[in-house]
Write an enzyme that holds these catalytic residues in place. Structure first.
Site, mmCIF file in Angstrom:
data_model
loop_
_atom_site.group_PDB
_atom_site.id
_atom_site.type_symbol
_atom_site.label_atom_id
_atom_site.label_comp_id
_atom_site.label_asym_id
_atom_site.label_seq_id
_atom_site.Cartn_x
_atom_site.Cartn_y
_atom_site.Cartn_z
ATOM 1 N N GLN A 51 0.825 -1.220 0.000
ATOM 2 C CA GLN A 51 0.000 0.000 0.000
ATOM 3 C C GLN A 51 0.856 1.266 0.000
ATOM 4 O O GLN A 51 0.342 2.357 -0.267
ATOM 5 C CB GLN A 51 -0.949 -0.001 1.204
ATOM 6 C CG GLN A 51 -2.031 -1.074 1.097
ATOM 7 C CD GLN A 51 -2.921 -1.078 2.321
ATOM 8 O OE1 GLN A 51 -2.558 -1.624 3.350
ATOM 9 N NE2 GLN A 51 -4.087 -0.446 2.215
ATOM 10 N N LEU A 89 -7.664 1.190 3.551
ATOM 11 C CA LEU A 89 -7.166 2.550 3.282
ATOM 12 C C LEU A 89 -6.935 2.776 1.792
ATOM 13 O O LEU A 89 -6.856 3.916 1.349
ATOM 14 C CB LEU A 89 -5.879 2.811 4.067
ATOM 15 C CG LEU A 89 -6.049 2.884 5.596
ATOM 16 C CD1 LEU A 89 -4.693 2.973 6.283
ATOM 17 C CD2 LEU A 89 -6.928 4.064 5.995
ATOM 18 N N GLU A 131 -4.438 -7.893 6.001
ATOM 19 C CA GLU A 131 -3.106 -7.401 5.623
ATOM 20 C C GLU A 131 -2.299 -8.487 4.914
ATOM 21 O O GLU A 131 -1.570 -8.205 3.962
ATOM 22 C CB GLU A 131 -2.345 -6.885 6.852
ATOM 23 C CG GLU A 131 -3.038 -5.747 7.622
ATOM 24 C CD GLU A 131 -3.545 -4.613 6.753
ATOM 25 O OE1 GLU A 131 -2.937 -4.328 5.694
ATOM 26 O OE2 GLU A 131 -4.579 -4.003 7.110
HETATM 27 ZN ZN LIG Z 1 -6.356 -2.935 3.031
#
Ligand SMILES: [Zn+2]
Length: 181
Positions: A51, A89, A131
């Site tokens: 990310q 996110l 994750e």
């Molecule tokens: Zn995520």
């Protein structure tokens, strides 16, 4: 260490399989620092290295007031499941009920290369699974049923940050009949 921009859905790095960490050096510790700071600032319950555009098997978490990280995770899941709201996110503003294992035992390493075991149920278990999925190029909406996934993809297209039409690259003031695309 600094807050870094978070890659959004549609970025190819989120679909790549991340590489195992083999060198536990200062660069890795800086990555864990950046992940932690960016996650806490967002704020979010977890953040995976892809990310931030880094294709390595590293994630951080912040659940029930506990902040930590795990490298090269290997998960054992309980048969018992849970269903609850989940977000990411990389897909700001979207939340969908997602089925996950109720509990997880995650074996891996800390940033100094020491073996560690992280155990959790409920929210921590959900976070660890979410994750770790990122490290395999899986995004949580992939876990939804067909109808929900369709709704999610529609919401993404309509989102301000979603993929718009591909930008047209102009190389000449004259029409290139698509040749410049
Ligand atoms: Zn995520």
């Amino acid at each position: 260490m600094a807050i870094q921009p978070i890659r959004l859905f549609g970025d190819p790095v989120l679909r790549a399989t991340a590489q195992p960490v083999t060198t536990f050096d200062k660069e890795l510790r800086n990555l864990v620092g950046d992940l932690t700071e960016t996650m806490l600032a967002a704020p979010g319950a977890g953040l995976a290295a892809p990310q931030l555009g880094v294709s390595l098997r590293v994630f951080t978490y912040h659940v029930d007031g506990v902040t930590g990280h795990l490298i090269n995770p290997d998960l054992s899941l309980t048969e018992e499941e849970q269903e609850g709201p989940e977000g990411c996110l990389s897909l700001p503003g979207l939340r969908y009920d997602t089925r996950r294992a109720y509990g997880v035992v995650a074996r891996g390493f800390n940033m100094y290369g020491d073996p560690v075991t992280l155990e959790g149920t409920q929210l921590l278990a959900r976070c660890i699974q979410h994750e770790t999925d990122h490290l395999d190029g899986i995004i949580f909406i992939d876990r939804l049923d067909r109808e929900q996934r369709k709704a999610a993809l529609k919401a993404i297209r309509e989102a301000e940050w979603g993929d718009g039409p591909a930008p047209v690259v102009k190389v000449s003031p004259h029409s290139t009949f698509g040749a410049a695309r």
